[in-house]
Design an enzyme around this catalytic site. Structure first.
Site, short mmCIF file in Angstrom:
data_model
loop_
_atom_site.label_atom_id
_atom_site.label_comp_id
_atom_site.label_asym_id
_atom_site.label_seq_id
_atom_site.Cartn_x
_atom_site.Cartn_y
_atom_site.Cartn_z
N ASP A 55 0.88 -1.16 0.00
CA ASP A 55 0.00 0.00 0.00
C ASP A 55 0.93 1.23 0.00
O ASP A 55 2.13 1.09 0.26
CB ASP A 55 -0.86 -0.07 1.27
CG ASP A 55 -1.55 1.23 1.58
OD1 ASP A 55 -2.20 1.77 0.68
OD2 ASP A 55 -1.45 1.70 2.73
N ASP A 57 0.05 5.07 1.23
CA ASP A 57 -0.03 5.99 2.36
C ASP A 57 0.11 5.25 3.69
O ASP A 57 -0.60 4.28 3.95
CB ASP A 57 -1.38 6.73 2.34
CG ASP A 57 -1.49 7.64 1.14
OD1 ASP A 57 -0.75 8.63 1.08
OD2 ASP A 57 -2.30 7.34 0.23
MG LIG Z 1 -2.58 3.19 3.77
#
Ligand SMILES: [Mg+2]
Length: 502
Positions: A55, A57
């Site tokens: 992922d 962020d």
């Molecule tokens: Mg995230």
């Protein structure tokens, strides 16, 4: 003999005054845990992992807490200017350390609270606005119990109609804003609709993301907002050098991710990745087959052609995991995916698709530093000693013994609160409600094979390292202390060598 006139055999020997507590601690237990270690829920050998997914962020990009006050202030001003909330709200500032991740919010009662693995509210951790609600009131609100019927009120992803769970790191400013506005209405005796309030605040917070304000702040001052970029670079580079394949699945837009990755990794960052998927719409990406992949160029223009293969060097938008698996053949336990959101990133992978999962839990770093302190170790040891005494002595029910039992109970309660407050004065640790695991903890254990404060923790382990979880005894099993001390977190590799990392 002189058992202080009490009927408890052994009382005198069993209750050491506080200054003896250091003697109860085995030598060297303080500072034993390493905040940069990786913790295993399930045995996993990195040697078997050929493909690493990430992922973006809060997984590849760690952000500074400065972002929280920016989100809070901006959403507060949106409330005042666009939703016409009272001007008086302007005096509320973000309160760092007010809320913790994983809390539940009862929309109809304006109640922010911490719930344990058995769906009980941890007493003392229910807040209306910025003030705690007395335990008796909380119990009365739920019909004479502190058990919250989550399954009737909340869906799997914590987004039910009346009880929500705040799971992502961006939700810290949201909870604080919710509490601040509630505080304003309550202290000014203003009547308001709790459902509108929840909706407006969640819309105002969403605006900060959707309208791209947050992206702009970060893009404008990467140095200030993005932390430890060099460590992200080191992790990715090391994996590629060991012939691992990398891919990225993020909900963020390409231009934002591209700028952040250029800042952390360099302008050729995409050379490290076999697959880059942006605006993926997780968790729907993992469950819904309907959205096909679209090819996108660097300027953000979309192509109309049908995607029959996923190519290195290209950028894809949307898509779904079913097509991803079909086109790449990357199935099962040779894939390890890292994310910070237990539901959006990890739950479906674990429950439906059989990839291995790594949870990024930045809070681990501060929590472990607290667990390592002498103060915490002492109060925990004393608390357990008192608990043991209460268990053994509970059958002594004469008046005088009862008095002593009551005092122990009171003292135990005080120490429990004290240990809770070491983590966060309002809500305590994100992992424990007194002795029980939290609701958050249980989900963490269920949805992740390993968990760690940041992906840079990988740098502390060989690329073929096997993680063995500690065999923690079940309640009916005997504790085998050798086993407890020899595997898992206690056997952190390179304990001394790791000091320089942070
Ligand atoms: Mg995230």
């Amino acid at each position: 003999g002189t058992v202080r006139t009490l009927n408890f055999p052994g009382y005198f020997f069993l209750t050491p005054p506080l200054y003896f507590i250091p003697d109860l601690l085995p030598p060297g237990v303080c500072s034993l845990l390493n905040p940069a270690a990786i913790y295993a829920n399930n045995e996993i050998s990195l040697g078997d992992v050929e493909i690493y997914g990430f992922d973006y962020d809060y997984t590849l990009a760690q952000y500074s807490n400065l972002l929280h006050s920016m989100i809070f202030n901006t959403a507060r001003d949106i409330l005042i200017e666009q939703f016409k909330y009272p001007e008086g709200l302007r005096k509320y500032e973000y309160i760092p350390g007010f809320a913790i991740r994983g809390l539940h919010y009862d929309v109809h009662k304006s109640l922010l609270m911490k719930i344990d693995a058995f769906h009980y509210v941890q007493l003392g951790t229910a807040y209306q606005g910025l003030k705690p609600v007395p335990d008796e009131e909380v119990i009365e609100m739920y019909g004479g119990t502190q058990h919250i019927p989550l399954y009737q009120m909340s869906d799997f992803y914590g987004k039910g109609p009346s009880i929500k769970q705040f799971m992502d790191i961006f939700s810290l400013p949201e909870m604080t804003l919710l509490s601040s506005v509630t505080d304003y209405f309550m202290t000014h005796n203003i009547e308001y609709d709790q459902v509108h309030l929840y909706k407006d605040i969640s819309d105002a917070i969403k605006d900060v993301h959707v309208k791209g304000m947050m992206y702009k702040w970060i893009e404008k001052d990467m140095e200030k907002y993005i932390l430890h970029g060099d460590e992200t670079y080191a992790v990715l580079n090391r994996l590629v050098n060991h012939n691992k394949k990398l891919f990225l699945i993020t909900n963020s837009p390409f231009s934002f991710v591209d700028k952040g990755m250029k800042h952390m990794v360099g302008k050729n960052w995409r050379d490290l990745f076999d697959m880059v998927i942006v605006q993926a719409d997780k968790p729907n990406f993992f469950t819904d087959r309907r959205k096909p992949f679209r090819k996108m160029d660097e300027k953000g223009s979309l192509h109309w052609d049908k995607i029959s293969k996923l190519e290195k060097g290209k950028i894809y938008k949307q898509g779904n995991l079913f097509d991803f698996l079909r086109l790449t053949g990357w199935r099962g336990s040779k894939v390890l995916y890292f994310g910070d959101h237990l539901y959006s990133d990890l739950a479906d992978l674990m429950l439906r698709h059989g990839w291995r999962t790594g949870a990024i839990v930045p809070e681990l770093e501060t929590e472990i530093r607290i667990i390592n302190t002498e103060q915490y170790m002492h109060s925990l040891t004393w608390q357990q000693a008192l608990t043991g005494l209460l268990e053994r002595m509970q059958m002594y029910q004469d008046a005088e013994s009862r008095q002593v039992l009551l005092e122990w109970m009171k003292e135990r309660q005080e120490i429990r609160s004290l240990s809770k407050n070491l983590f966060n004065p309002q809500f305590g640790s994100i992992f424990r409600t007194f002795h029980n695991p939290t609701y958050f903890s249980r989900r963490l254990i269920r949805f992740s094979d390993i968990y760690m404060a940041s992906i840079s923790c990988l740098l502390n382990y060989d690329v073929n390292f096997t993680f063995y979880p500690r065999r923690t005894p079940l309640q009916h099993e005997a504790p085998l202390w050798m086993d407890q001390l020899c595997t898992g977190c206690m056997k952190t590799p390179f304990l001394e060598e790791m000091v320089h990392i942070r």
